[in-house]
Design a protein around this motif. Structure first.
Motif, PDB file in Angstrom:
ATOM      1  N   ALA A  80     -52.611  -8.667  62.516  1.00 21.35           N
ATOM      2  CA  ALA A  80     -52.859  -8.738  61.073  1.00 21.35           C
ATOM      3  C   ALA A  80     -51.629  -8.412  60.246  1.00 21.35           C
ATOM      4  CB  ALA A  80     -54.010  -7.800  60.706  1.00 21.35           C
ATOM      5  N   ASP A  81     -50.454  -8.683  60.786  1.00 23.02           N
ATOM      6  CA  ASP A  81     -49.218  -8.470  60.040  1.00 23.02           C
ATOM      7  C   ASP A  81     -48.747  -9.740  59.338  1.00 23.02           C
ATOM      8  OD1 ASP A  81     -48.666  -9.741  62.416  1.00 23.02           O
ATOM      9  OD2 ASP A  81     -46.873  -8.559  62.883  1.00 23.02           O
ATOM     10  N   THR A  82     -49.576 -10.776  59.367  1.00 20.46           N
ATOM     11  CA  THR A  82     -49.297 -12.019  58.639  1.00 20.46           C
ATOM     12  C   THR A  82     -50.527 -12.390  57.820  1.00 20.46           C
ATOM     13  OG1 THR A  82     -50.183 -13.482  60.363  1.00 20.46           O
ATOM     14  CG2 THR A  82     -47.849 -12.831  60.549  1.00 20.46           C
ATOM     15  N   VAL A 111     -62.271  -8.178  68.453  1.00 16.94           N
ATOM     16  CA  VAL A 111     -61.865  -8.054  67.051  1.00 16.94           C
ATOM     17  C   VAL A 111     -60.664  -7.125  66.927  1.00 16.94           C
ATOM     18  CG1 VAL A 111     -62.621  -7.626  64.691  1.00 16.94           C
ATOM     19  CG2 VAL A 111     -64.262  -8.466  66.372  1.00 16.94           C
ATOM     20  N   PHE A 112     -60.610  -6.067  67.735  1.00 15.01           N
ATOM     21  CA  PHE A 112     -59.420  -5.220  67.750  1.00 15.01           C
ATOM     22  C   PHE A 112     -58.184  -6.021  68.153  1.00 15.01           C
ATOM     23  CE2 PHE A 112     -61.998  -1.173  68.129  1.00 15.01           C
ATOM     24  CZ  PHE A 112     -61.456  -0.582  66.998  1.00 15.01           C
ATOM     25  N   ARG A 150     -56.418 -13.109  57.550  1.00 18.31           N
ATOM     26  CA  ARG A 150     -57.572 -14.005  57.371  1.00 18.31           C
ATOM     27  C   ARG A 150     -58.451 -13.988  58.621  1.00 18.31           C
ATOM     28  NH1 ARG A 150     -54.786 -19.468  54.742  1.00 18.31           N
ATOM     29  NH2 ARG A 150     -54.254 -18.576  52.690  1.00 18.31           N
ATOM     30  N   HIS A 151     -57.823 -14.075  59.772  1.00 16.68           N
ATOM     31  CA  HIS A 151     -58.583 -14.079  61.022  1.00 16.68           C
ATOM     32  C   HIS A 151     -59.319 -12.753  61.240  1.00 16.68           C
ATOM     33  CE1 HIS A 151     -55.999 -17.504  62.947  1.00 16.68           C
ATOM     34  NE2 HIS A 151     -56.747 -17.918  61.948  1.00 16.68           N
ATOM     35  N   LEU A 152     -58.681 -11.650  60.865  1.00 18.23           N
ATOM     36  CA  LEU A 152     -59.344 -10.354  60.973  1.00 18.23           C
ATOM     37  C   LEU A 152     -60.576 -10.313  60.077  1.00 18.23           C
ATOM     38  CD1 LEU A 152     -59.695  -7.352  61.620  1.00 18.23           C
ATOM     39  CD2 LEU A 152     -57.942  -6.863  59.875  1.00 18.23           C
ATOM     40  N   LEU A 153     -60.441 -10.760  58.837  1.00 21.16           N
ATOM     41  CA  LEU A 153     -61.582 -10.771  57.923  1.00 21.16           C
ATOM     42  C   LEU A 153     -62.726 -11.599  58.483  1.00 21.16           C
ATOM     43  CD1 LEU A 153     -62.974 -10.271  55.183  1.00 21.16           C
ATOM     44  CD2 LEU A 153     -61.691 -12.234  54.280  1.00 21.16           C
ATOM     45  N   VAL A 154     -62.418 -12.807  58.939  1.00 16.09           N
ATOM     46  CA  VAL A 154     -63.464 -13.679  59.481  1.00 16.09           C
ATOM     47  C   VAL A 154     -64.110 -13.048  60.706  1.00 16.09           C
ATOM     48  CG1 VAL A 154     -63.918 -15.910  60.575  1.00 16.09           C
ATOM     49  CG2 VAL A 154     -62.458 -15.787  58.540  1.00 16.09           C
ATOM     50  N   PHE A 160     -61.453  -1.986  62.071  1.00 17.91           N
ATOM     51  CA  PHE A 160     -60.721  -2.768  63.072  1.00 17.91           C
ATOM     52  C   PHE A 160     -59.215  -2.751  62.800  1.00 17.91           C
ATOM     53  CE2 PHE A 160     -64.960  -4.797  63.697  1.00 17.91           C
ATOM     54  CZ  PHE A 160     -65.085  -4.509  65.055  1.00 17.91           C
ATOM     55  N   ALA A 161     -58.831  -2.693  61.542  1.00 24.58           N
ATOM     56  CA  ALA A 161     -57.414  -2.699  61.205  1.00 24.58           C
ATOM     57  C   ALA A 161     -56.741  -1.372  61.513  1.00 24.58           C
ATOM     58  CB  ALA A 161     -57.227  -3.034  59.728  1.00 24.58           C
TER      59      ALA A 161
END
Length: 224
Positions: A66-68, A59-60, A73-77, A149-150
């Motif tokens: 997550a700059d797009t 996940v990291f 979206r993928h990070l959230l999921v 994670f962000a």
């Protein structure tokens, strides 16, 4: 008073990063707005028995992209997948996030919250997602996972976000560092600020990262 009780086991960072949760791909993809929301990286996760398992390290890896809008979206999921396991009820409950907001609204709120995280730190980002940037059905137990994670690996030491959920809260009460009225969910920004300060202080005293303290609290909370 130390945030960790004497009998709490402090994991090393490799153990934290390797914490893996099983997931059912089909249950998740059926709940998402469309197939592009599913992170292909999760399809590369190793299978143990019936289910593949996603760990924190994976996940990291997704969080670094997550700059797009697609990356966020993928990070959230991925954060939701890692936080839920395989139970049908849990997956459906978390997937309400996608049913009760438009894609544009989800994108905008995630973007704004992560900008706040980067520019002002974890407490300000918590306040944003708990108020102006609140995403329906994404409560603190899960949006602190997104923030963690962000921002945990790239943030300045005093700004590292850390997960807060009901299991960690149970550990805090059992350790006596918060009162019996400390809630299992729905924490205020002030309560998250207090929690973060305790975890960071404990991490500094032990010479470890804050997520090692959080992981130890989670393990302790599962036992008490």
């Amino acid at each position: 008073m130390p945030v960790l009780p004497d009998d709490a086991c402090l994991p090393d960072r490799e153990a934290v990063l390797g914490q893996a949760i099983p997931f059912d791909r089909a249950r998740w993809t059926s709940q998402l707005p469309d197939s592009t929301w599913w992170p292909a990286t999760l399809d590369e996760c190793p299978r143990t028995g019936r289910w593949p398992q996603v760990d924190r390290r994976t996940v990291f890896e997704l969080a670094r992209r997550a700059d797009t809008a697609e990356g966020r979206r993928h990070l959230l999921v991925a954060a939701l997948v890692w936080g839920n396991g395989t139970k049908v009820r849990s997956v459906r409950r978390s997937a309400r996030v996608f049913r009760h907001s438009t894609r544009a609204d989800l994108d905008a709120r995630l973007y704004e919250a992560l900008v706040v995280l980067r520019e002002h730190g974890a407490v300000a980002a918590y306040r944003a997602l708990n108020n102006d940037q609140h995403i329906p059905y994404l409560g603190p137990a899960f949006f602190t996972k997104v923030l963690y994670f962000a921002g945990h690996e790239g943030a300045a030491a005093h700004h590292r976000p850390v997960i807060l959920d009901s299991v960690v809260s149970r550990a805090l009460r059992a350790a006596g560092v918060v009162g019996a009225d400390w809630p299992d969910n729905g924490w205020t920004t002030a309560q998250y600020d207090r929690y973060l300060a305790m975890v960071h202080e404990s991490a500094r005293a032990r010479g470890v990262l804050p997520d090692q303290v959080e992981s130890a609290l989670f393990s302790y909370g599962k036992r008490v």
